[in-house]
Design an enzyme around this catalytic site. Sequence first.
Site, mmCIF file in Angstrom:
data_model
loop_
_atom_site.group_PDB
_atom_site.id
_atom_site.type_symbol
_atom_site.label_atom_id
_atom_site.label_comp_id
_atom_site.label_asym_id
_atom_site.label_seq_id
_atom_site.Cartn_x
_atom_site.Cartn_y
_atom_site.Cartn_z
ATOM 1 C CG ASP A 9 -8.019 -1.425 -3.673
ATOM 2 O OD1 ASP A 9 -9.148 -1.052 -3.574
ATOM 3 O OD2 ASP A 9 -7.854 -2.774 -3.319
ATOM 4 C CG ASP A 11 -11.395 -4.960 0.939
ATOM 5 O OD1 ASP A 11 -11.046 -5.627 1.721
ATOM 6 O OD2 ASP A 11 -12.399 -5.483 -0.044
HETATM 7 P P1 B16 Z 1 -18.642 -0.608 1.024
HETATM 8 P P2 B16 Z 1 -11.825 -1.587 -2.299
HETATM 9 C C1 B16 Z 1 -14.334 -2.459 -2.041
HETATM 10 O O1 B16 Z 1 -13.277 -1.766 -1.552
HETATM 11 C C2 B16 Z 1 -14.157 -3.808 -1.675
HETATM 12 O O2 B16 Z 1 -13.358 -4.571 -2.198
HETATM 13 C C3 B16 Z 1 -15.726 -4.584 -2.125
HETATM 14 O O3 B16 Z 1 -15.832 -5.846 -1.689
HETATM 15 C C4 B16 Z 1 -16.856 -3.541 -1.540
HETATM 16 O O4 B16 Z 1 -18.023 -4.166 -2.087
HETATM 17 C C5 B16 Z 1 -16.807 -2.351 -1.969
HETATM 18 O O5 B16 Z 1 -15.465 -1.712 -1.586
HETATM 19 C C6 B16 Z 1 -17.759 -1.270 -1.318
HETATM 20 O O6 B16 Z 1 -17.582 -1.267 0.204
HETATM 21 O O7 B16 Z 1 -19.753 -1.597 1.163
HETATM 22 O O8 B16 Z 1 -17.601 -0.654 2.372
HETATM 23 O O9 B16 Z 1 -19.109 0.752 0.688
HETATM 24 O O10 B16 Z 1 -11.122 -2.664 -2.709
HETATM 25 O O11 B16 Z 1 -12.251 -0.755 -3.594
HETATM 26 O O12 B16 Z 1 -11.033 -0.565 -1.475
HETATM 27 MG MG MG Z 2 -9.410 -4.166 -3.360
#
Ligand code: B16
Ligand code: MG
Length: 180
Positions: A9, A11
């Site tokens: 993952d 974030d």
């Molecule tokens: P974006 P991950 C996710 O990343 C985040 O945890 C989540 O909070 C966010 O809404 C999602 O990506 C979409 O992100 O707005 O940049 O497309 O944890 O799956 O790496």
């Molecule tokens: Mg994450």
Amino acid sequence: MNIKGLIFDLDGVIVHTDQYHYQAWKKLADRLEIYFDEDINNRLRGISRMESLDILLENYHGNTFSLQDKEKLADEKNTYYRSLLENMMPDHVSDEVRSTLAELRNRGLKLAIGSSSKNAKLILNKVELLSYFDAISDGTNITYSKPNPEVFIKAAQYLSLSTEECAVIEDANAGIDAAK
Ligand code: B16
Ligand code: MG
């Protein structure tokens, strides 16, 4: 177990963009006079931007928004978020992260990213980590975000491995459910 690939993952595992997500959603919520706090933000981990907006709007008691309005609001949040991402530098990732990824590759494991984010490549570029991964599966190549397993199934495919040959490293409940 014969693990040949690791799917990380992004974030919350590789980088801490969760604080930037919080600040960007908070800015939008404040403009719309919607209550928003860190606990609500924690419910947004791993899920898509539009699904996150729906959770934020649970505390909005005005007129209902059309899909077009919601897309504009999601874009507004993303503009705030991307301006915060401008601050990201290679030293936001510890040496330990880089050496661990390098060591795993030296041991012959294939490495992928499995992220719901549509900004994943931009982030990896900013922190100079793109070259550490053999494949990127992110919000730009999926129809359903976590807890749907699509992002990890695609990551395994991009690595030319079966899902049974891969392990997932995750921080969010939605991501753990997807991995299982
Ligand atoms: P974006 P991950 C996710 O990343 C985040 O945890 C989540 O909070 C966010 O809404 C999602 O990506 C979409 O992100 O707005 O940049 O497309 O944890 O799956 O790496
Ligand atoms: Mg994450």
